[in-house]
Design an enzyme around this catalytic site. Structure first.
Site, PDB file in Angstrom:
ATOM      1  N   LYS A 261      49.963  64.631   5.289  1.00  0.00           N
ATOM      2  CA  LYS A 261      51.338  64.937   5.914  1.00  0.00           C
ATOM      3  C   LYS A 261      52.516  64.258   5.454  1.00  0.00           C
ATOM      4  O   LYS A 261      52.563  62.956   5.813  1.00  0.00           O
ATOM      5  CB  LYS A 261      51.287  65.494   7.214  1.00  0.00           C
ATOM      6  CG  LYS A 261      52.318  65.660   7.939  1.00  0.00           C
ATOM      7  CD  LYS A 261      52.368  66.441   9.244  1.00  0.00           C
ATOM      8  CE  LYS A 261      53.687  66.756   9.921  1.00  0.00           C
ATOM      9  NZ  LYS A 261      53.795  67.268  11.261  1.00  0.00           N
TER      10      LYS A 261
ATOM     11  N   LYS B 175      50.589  68.840   3.091  1.00  0.00           N
ATOM     12  CA  LYS B 175      51.689  69.430   3.799  1.00  0.00           C
ATOM     13  C   LYS B 175      52.797  68.712   3.639  1.00  0.00           C
ATOM     14  O   LYS B 175      52.625  67.490   3.732  1.00  0.00           O
ATOM     15  CB  LYS B 175      51.538  69.674   5.423  1.00  0.00           C
ATOM     16  CG  LYS B 175      52.798  70.359   6.196  1.00  0.00           C
ATOM     17  CD  LYS B 175      52.346  70.102   7.678  1.00  0.00           C
ATOM     18  CE  LYS B 175      53.877  70.406   8.247  1.00  0.00           C
ATOM     19  NZ  LYS B 175      53.791  70.186   9.710  1.00  0.00           N
TER      20      LYS B 175
HETATM   21  C1  PBG Z   1      54.794  68.707  14.463  1.00  0.00           C
HETATM   22  C2  PBG Z   1      54.576  69.682  13.199  1.00  0.00           C
HETATM   23  C3  PBG Z   1      55.770  69.827  12.395  1.00  0.00           C
HETATM   24  C4  PBG Z   1      55.382  70.904  11.469  1.00  0.00           C
HETATM   25  C5  PBG Z   1      54.037  71.446  11.974  1.00  0.00           C
HETATM   26  N1  PBG Z   1      53.818  70.734  12.900  1.00  0.00           N
HETATM   27  C6  PBG Z   1      57.095  69.105  12.064  1.00  0.00           C
HETATM   28  C7  PBG Z   1      57.367  67.733  12.060  1.00  0.00           C
HETATM   29  O1  PBG Z   1      56.136  66.963  11.813  1.00  0.00           O
HETATM   30  O2  PBG Z   1      58.304  67.303  12.150  1.00  0.00           O
HETATM   31  C8  PBG Z   1      56.159  71.386  10.326  1.00  0.00           C
HETATM   32  C9  PBG Z   1      55.910  72.903  10.101  1.00  0.00           C
HETATM   33  C10 PBG Z   1      57.203  73.482   9.433  1.00  0.00           C
HETATM   34  O3  PBG Z   1      57.984  72.894   8.977  1.00  0.00           O
HETATM   35  O4  PBG Z   1      56.725  74.569   9.021  1.00  0.00           O
HETATM   36  N2  PBG Z   1      53.892  67.615  14.297  1.00  0.00           N
END
Ligand code: PBG
Length: 333
Positions: A202, A256
């Site tokens: 991520k 992601k």
């Molecule tokens: C939280 C999380 C996030 C997303 C999914 N879980 C945001 C972040 O890490 O700030 C993002 C999903 C999206 O942008 O559609 N940990």
């Protein structure tokens, strides 16, 4: 050995593109409704449907409406729904205790959906940001996001979600050691069959902007998430994270964001041949929708083309806000 291409005109590569029938026969990748996971936003209240301004067509739903969404998803043949809570600011604290309350919004929604639509897989989010006064995914002490104390909190969160009946746990926090700690605790508690889809690779991405609006974390976040989420410049590191999470007990892994990271999806699938997913995140959805609303792009076409690109890159499935619309076009498997 790759066959060599005979020179023109022995080979005319347009021959197999001439008709729809020939194109169907030579198509290498397929997209089907079974590839889709639908992320939805849940909030308190009853009969509430509230549009997220930066995500046209995406709603925050009260639990009753989330159950209706799960029914809609099941009718469309979508195999899984993923829950993200919009938590009341009054419940956000420095220690994020609401995250593992058995009766928090997320856990109440899991129970309601599993009671009404048992066949749909319910996926969760494990990270502290919806519950954190600081907006971070981990506990903050003296300005530092502390790893091990956060992992203890995440394990409690995982157990509460497993108790509520979740099918797939989705740790999205990027702390070290959390998959192993969760797996051990789940086994010890008798939750031997629950699956973990780790957000392993991520990235610290600006494409999450609209999501943070949707869950009400934008205002709270102090600083950025670069000490735990990955540097967008890195690729080898993604393979190390995936391997580490698999060794610790992840059943499925995720990359992601999605579209800007298809090279990572391909490397992961080639290197490990494990169930691999991508998250087409909020900013990807928002940019396609904004261009479509301006008449600059054809919404349906870019939606389907973008989803197909994930399959072509090696993904087994995609988390996408387009899931119901794409499923309706694809038809049931
Ligand atoms: C939280 C999380 C996030 C997303 C999914 N879980 C945001 C972040 O890490 O700030 C993002 C999903 C999206 O942008 O559609 N940990």
């Amino acid at each position: 050995m790759r066959p060599t291409v005979a020179p023109f005109p022995t080979t005319r590569l347009r021959r197999t593109r001439r008709t729809a029938a020939l194109r169907a026969l030579t198509r290498e990748t397929t997209l089907s409704v079974g590839d889709l996971i639908w992320p939805i936003f849940v909030r308190d209240g009853e009969n509430v449907l509230e549009e997220v301004p930066s995500m046209p067509g995406v709603m925050r739903r009260s639990i009753d409406r989330a159950v209706a969404a799960a029914e809609e998803a099941a009718d469309l043949g979508i195999p899984a729904i993923c829950l993200f809570p919009y938590t009341d600011p009054s419940l956000k604290t420095e220690l994020c205790e609401e995250a593992w309350s058995p009766d928090n919004l997320s856990n109440r929604t899991i129970r309601a959906i599993k009671a009404a639509v048992p066949e749909i897989a319910v996926m969760t989010d494990i990270a502290l940001d919806p519950y954190n006064a600081n907006g971070h995914d981990g506990i903050v002490r003296d300005g530092i996001i502390v790893n091990d104390e956060t992992v203890e909190a995440l394990v409690k969160m995982a157990l509460a979600q497993a108790e509520a009946g979740a099918d797939i746990l989705g740790p999205s926090d990027m702390m070290d050691g959390r998959i192993g700690a969760m797996r051990k605790a789940l086994e010890a508690a008798g939750h031997c069959d629950i699956t973990i889809m780790s957000y392993s690779a991520k990235y610290a991405s600006a494409f999450y902007g609209p999501f943070r609006d949707a869950v009400g974390a934008s205002g709270a976040l102090k600083g950025d998430k670069k000490t735990y989420q990955m540097d967008p410049a890195n690729s080898d590191e993604a393979l190390r994270l995936i391997e580490r999470d698999l060794m610790e007990g992840a059943d499925m892994v995720m990359v992601k964001p999605g579209m800007p990271y298809l090279d990572i999806c391909r490397r992961v699938k080639d290197a490990f041949a494990v169930p691999t997913y991508a998250y087409q995140v909020s900013g990807e959805y928002a940019m396609l929708m904004a261009a479509a609303q301006n008449g600059w792009l054809d919404r349906e076409k870019v939606m389907m083309e973008s989803l197909m690109s994930f399959k072509r890159a090696g993904c087994d499935g995609i988390l996408t806000y387009f899931a119901p619309e794409a499923a309706a076009l694809l038809g049931r498997d």
